[in-house]
Scaffold this motif. Sequence first.
Motif: not given
Length: 388
Positions: A114-120, A146-150, A156-159, A162-168
Amino acid sequence: MTDLRAPIAPAFTEQSLPPWRRAVLKVGSSLLAADGGGLSPRHALGLAQFVSTHVGAGREVVIVSSGAVAAGRAILPRAAEQGAAMAARQALAALGQAQLMALWQRFFERPVAQVLLTHDDLRNRRRYLNARATLNELLRLGALPVVNENDTVSVDELKLGDNDNLAAIVAALVDADALFIATDIDGLYSADPRQNPNAEPINEVTELDAGVLAMAGGSGASGMGTGGMRTKLEAAAKAGAAGIETYLFNGRSGEVLRALGHDRLRGTRLHPARTRIAARKYWLRHAPVEPGAILVDAGAARALAEKGASLLPGGVTQAQGEFRRGDMVEIRTPGEGGEQAIARGVSQYSAQDIRRLAGRHSRDIESILGYNYGENIVHRDDLVLLTA
């Protein structure tokens, strides 16, 4: 006599995919959420088989997976109405992460990480390098990241995100060759096929212009996800700017997934704006540099220019300024008219560390500093020459 058992011809033309070595697969909530709440293995199994096929062939795959909030909603359904308070949604994400990882682990014999990331994490260069190093090491060890937003801390990211842009972003982070986006429709159409029966399939997009973006419809049929077709096209544009091709396909179709296992796409192929190498070199050449520089001797300068080598500590003579790990800096060497900038690149060490390592062997890094970010001061993939 007509064979009633003959399959219906697919709406999208099957096309061959170019060779790839490393890919990111994005899987949305609509493919993982169960009808009654929680997560379902129904579609995840086919996607996992696609991953296993290619990993077994010696390729590398990183999964970017949504679904944590949906999983948490099944654990505490009364706190999970749509539009619930942000804190409640964050709590659901925290509850659901373990369920999401358990779902993926059940399909693979290799360890799932598991890898949890934020846009920051991905905007900050030092944290960006740390995330890249972690993902590369996981792939080297044979694990499946397996990456997901934290979402538990990223308001802000949860609200809004989206994970489409995170995937890019992750695709660019790990230098992927391809971005696969699994969705709940067959690909990009000229209009929303759920509302317009005359919508035509778009097999290939060579340029993501305003006309193509206008074709994007709303969210998937399930309503579980945070992004629709437009966010997938935005992600394709981000990946394309890094020279990465994007493929949109129906993750619910076993036939489509089996074809993908043989590098055959029934969906939409979106070409990048430029080659990956050209995109990388363009960024390295034009990104702002920090004050200061890394000074190298003539031997190191020749190795960089003539052999395409990485910069090692032994060829460094000095570090100017107070730049930090992950900063873009110039590499200079003495010349007839003074110092000459011969290259620029992303430094793996701070100026303070480089002054301690100058002229030493790479094997001595850890004994000198007490830690080690790798044997290179600047890796050749993070370096561009400024002189012929």
